[in-house]
Design an enzyme around this catalytic site. Structure first.
Site, PDB file in Angstrom:
ATOM      1  N   TYR A 103     -47.302 118.643 -17.111  1.00 24.52           N
ATOM      2  CA  TYR A 103     -46.428 118.874 -18.255  1.00 24.52           C
ATOM      3  C   TYR A 103     -47.254 119.099 -19.512  1.00 24.52           C
ATOM      4  O   TYR A 103     -48.302 118.470 -19.707  1.00 24.52           O
ATOM      5  CB  TYR A 103     -45.506 117.676 -18.504  1.00 24.52           C
ATOM      6  CG  TYR A 103     -44.304 117.655 -17.596  1.00 24.52           C
ATOM      7  CD1 TYR A 103     -43.139 118.313 -17.945  1.00 24.52           C
ATOM      8  CD2 TYR A 103     -44.338 116.960 -16.399  1.00 24.52           C
ATOM      9  CE1 TYR A 103     -42.026 118.291 -17.124  1.00 24.52           C
ATOM     10  CE2 TYR A 103     -43.232 116.930 -15.566  1.00 24.52           C
ATOM     11  CZ  TYR A 103     -42.077 117.599 -15.930  1.00 24.52           C
ATOM     12  OH  TYR A 103     -40.989 117.566 -15.113  1.00 24.52           O
ATOM     13  N   TYR A 142     -45.815 116.500  -8.543  1.00 23.32           N
ATOM     14  CA  TYR A 142     -46.823 115.653  -9.208  1.00 23.32           C
ATOM     15  C   TYR A 142     -46.580 114.194  -8.857  1.00 23.32           C
ATOM     16  O   TYR A 142     -45.449 113.788  -8.595  1.00 23.32           O
ATOM     17  CB  TYR A 142     -46.818 115.872 -10.720  1.00 23.32           C
ATOM     18  CG  TYR A 142     -45.507 115.568 -11.400  1.00 23.32           C
ATOM     19  CD1 TYR A 142     -45.185 114.275 -11.806  1.00 23.32           C
ATOM     20  CD2 TYR A 142     -44.583 116.577 -11.644  1.00 23.32           C
ATOM     21  CE1 TYR A 142     -43.982 113.998 -12.433  1.00 23.32           C
ATOM     22  CE2 TYR A 142     -43.376 116.316 -12.261  1.00 23.32           C
ATOM     23  CZ  TYR A 142     -43.081 115.026 -12.653  1.00 23.32           C
ATOM     24  OH  TYR A 142     -41.887 114.769 -13.252  1.00 23.32           O
ATOM     25  N   ARG A 152     -42.983 113.340  -7.365  1.00 20.46           N
ATOM     26  CA  ARG A 152     -41.765 114.094  -7.690  1.00 20.46           C
ATOM     27  C   ARG A 152     -41.831 115.461  -7.011  1.00 20.46           C
ATOM     28  O   ARG A 152     -42.842 116.156  -7.101  1.00 20.46           O
ATOM     29  CB  ARG A 152     -41.625 114.333  -9.206  1.00 20.46           C
ATOM     30  CG  ARG A 152     -41.392 113.144 -10.096  1.00 20.46           C
ATOM     31  CD  ARG A 152     -40.106 112.367  -9.884  1.00 20.46           C
ATOM     32  NE  ARG A 152     -38.900 113.047  -9.443  1.00 20.46           N
ATOM     33  CZ  ARG A 152     -38.002 113.664 -10.213  1.00 20.46           C
ATOM     34  NH1 ARG A 152     -38.169 113.743 -11.509  1.00 20.46           N
ATOM     35  NH2 ARG A 152     -36.911 114.207  -9.696  1.00 20.46           N
ATOM     36  N   HIS A 155     -39.203 120.464  -9.463  1.00 19.51           N
ATOM     37  CA  HIS A 155     -37.851 120.412 -10.048  1.00 19.51           C
ATOM     38  C   HIS A 155     -37.892 121.010 -11.441  1.00 19.51           C
ATOM     39  O   HIS A 155     -38.943 121.035 -12.092  1.00 19.51           O
ATOM     40  CB  HIS A 155     -37.337 118.968 -10.110  1.00 19.51           C
ATOM     41  CG  HIS A 155     -38.173 118.079 -10.985  1.00 19.51           C
ATOM     42  ND1 HIS A 155     -39.324 117.475 -10.528  1.00 19.51           N
ATOM     43  CD2 HIS A 155     -38.054 117.719 -12.292  1.00 19.51           C
ATOM     44  CE1 HIS A 155     -39.870 116.767 -11.508  1.00 19.51           C
ATOM     45  NE2 HIS A 155     -39.127 116.908 -12.597  1.00 19.51           N
ATOM     46  N   HIS A 157     -35.896 120.645 -15.091  1.00 23.46           N
ATOM     47  CA  HIS A 157     -34.932 119.883 -15.894  1.00 23.46           C
ATOM     48  C   HIS A 157     -33.973 120.857 -16.570  1.00 23.46           C
ATOM     49  O   HIS A 157     -34.392 121.923 -17.047  1.00 23.46           O
ATOM     50  CB  HIS A 157     -35.651 119.079 -16.968  1.00 23.46           C
ATOM     51  CG  HIS A 157     -36.510 117.977 -16.429  1.00 23.46           C
ATOM     52  ND1 HIS A 157     -36.047 116.686 -16.250  1.00 23.46           N
ATOM     53  CD2 HIS A 157     -37.794 117.971 -16.000  1.00 23.46           C
ATOM     54  CE1 HIS A 157     -37.020 115.935 -15.762  1.00 23.46           C
ATOM     55  NE2 HIS A 157     -38.098 116.682 -15.590  1.00 23.46           N
TER      56      HIS A 157
END
Lengths: 232, 184
Positions: A103, A142, A152, A155, A157
């Site tokens: 991120y 990640y 995770r 995906h 958001h």
């Protein structure tokens, strides 16, 4: 104006409970002062309206020095209400990790590469068909820090505002068939298997861009329906 | 007829800031806004009383005359009605806005001046909403929503004046002073 609309409270089952063993962090966050359902006065039946931004905000992959790294995908999001009516002018925002699962955020301290050509967010308003499309990449998986091996799954958001503040929704959308999906505490915190399936992107070649991006579609259903049943 | 089930909610997670927040999103009132300018300051705490950092707080309110943008054609164009911001390291957050007026209620009633607050955060599967009322005992006595809340806890959602033009409140997700909240 939505004074003749019905917004039923969410139910555990199709929705994840506030407190769930699948997602340990809920243990100190699940609200203990919960009352019955929200009131539905004119306060809750109104909501913000939005202006369209530049089209460039719908591409996450056009960096200053070229395209972002990773599998390019085009995601067509269609926003509907519970009567299956397309919602026009709904603000849809997305954010996600890059192809390496990193991120663009100070909280993400993992040693993984950033991609200077990837912008981690996109936003747009739905058109008359209730659709808005984003050009992005399939994000990487990640590891969740200090979680004992939880990764995770890839995906995206997603955040949406519909016809009133009562239709507000924040969620995450997933890639069908990923082996991490059945192991993910956040996805599995939704008890109903059919409901979890509703968070899967649908591959659709017609949504893609030839020789550039794979196509996916996603139907986002926001709470709200007409008080008087529609014909048909 | 077709009847669809709403898409499931999922937690906001910790990484939303770039995606959702712009520099002025916590300011709801433009220079020409009518009414009393206020700073609304709050703090979000978890069950142990620790401040919750990196949560998204959304605010929805009427203008100084109780009108909602998008709903009431004569609403003050300088009042956005909606704002959002995130909590800092200690769980605190603030909005710059105007004091809302008494909005229409159901039927012919008027509501006491209030703010609708939405909370999203890592560890919250769904939004938590609550109302925060302006400290106006007379109006509260007649408010249709406030009047239905448990008398033992409803004072917790009345903001406290903390100086001229400043209101403060707490959102406690748990503990002995848990904030009355509405299930989403």
């Amino acid at each position: 104006m939505a004074d003749n609309r019905i917004y039923e409270p969410f139910q555990d089952g199709p929705q994840p409970p506030y407190l769930t063993k699948h997602y340990g962090r809920t243990a100190r966050m699940a609200p203990e002062g919960l009352l019955a359902a929200s009131p539905r006065t004119p306060t809750e039946l109104a909501g913000p309206k939005w202006q369209n931004g530049p089209d460039a905000e719908k591409s996450l992959v056009h960096g200053a020095k070229g395209l972002a790294l990773g599998q390019l995908i085009r995601v067509v999001v269609r926003v509907l209400d519970e009567d299956a009516r397309p919602q026009r002018g709904a603000l849809v925002e997305i954010w996600q990790a890059n192809a390496a699962g990193k991120y663009q955020h100070p909280v993400d301290q993992r040693d993984a590469p950033l991609d200077e050509n990837f912008r981690s967010w996109g936003r747009g308003l739905t058109d008359d068909q209730g659709e808005v499309d984003f050009l992005t990449i399939r994000p990487g998986a990640y590891p969740v820090p200090s979680s004992g091996g939880w990764w995770r799954p890839p995906h995206i958001h997603i955040s949406a505002y519909g016809d009133s503040i009562s239709s507000r929704l924040v969620s995450q959308i997933y890639f069908p068939g990923d082996p991490l999906n059945p192991l993910d505490g956040i996805l599995q915190s939704i008890p109903d298997v059919q409901a979890r399936e509703r968070l899967m992107l649908k591959h659709d070649p017609s949504a893609g861009i030839a020789e550039l991006a794979l196509g996916y579609r996603f139907d986002l259903v926001l709470r709200g329906r007409a008080a008087t049943p529609l014909e048909g | 007829m077709t009847r669809l089930t709403p898409t499931p909610s999922q937690t906001l997670g910790p990484f939303f800031a770039h995606g959702l927040l712009r520099p002025n999103d916590g300011n709801l009132a433009g220079p020409d806004a009518m009414g009393e300018r206020i700073v609304l300051r709050g703090i979000l705490r978890d069950h142990e009383g620790a401040g919750v950092r990196d949560a998204l707080i959304e605010l929805w309110q009427a203008d100084a005359k109780g009108r909602y943008p998008g709903r009431d054609a004569d609403a003050d164009p300088a009042v956005n009605g909606f704002g959002r911001t995130m909590t800092g390291a200690d769980g605190s957050f603030e909005f710059a806005t105007v004091m809302p007026g008494a909005a229409a209620g159901t039927g012919n009633k008027r509501q006491a001046p209030h703010f609708l607050i939405g909370v999203f955060a890592a560890g919250l599967s769904r939004r938590v909403t609550t109302r925060i009322y302006a400290p106006d005992a007379g109006a509260l006595a007649d408010d249709e929503v406030f009047g239905e809340l448990p008398p033992a806890t409803r004072e917790r959602i009345v903001a406290k004046a903390s100086g001229a033009g400043r209101l403060e409140f707490e959102i406690n997700l748990g503990g002995a002073r848990a904030t009355p909240a509405f299930s989403d």
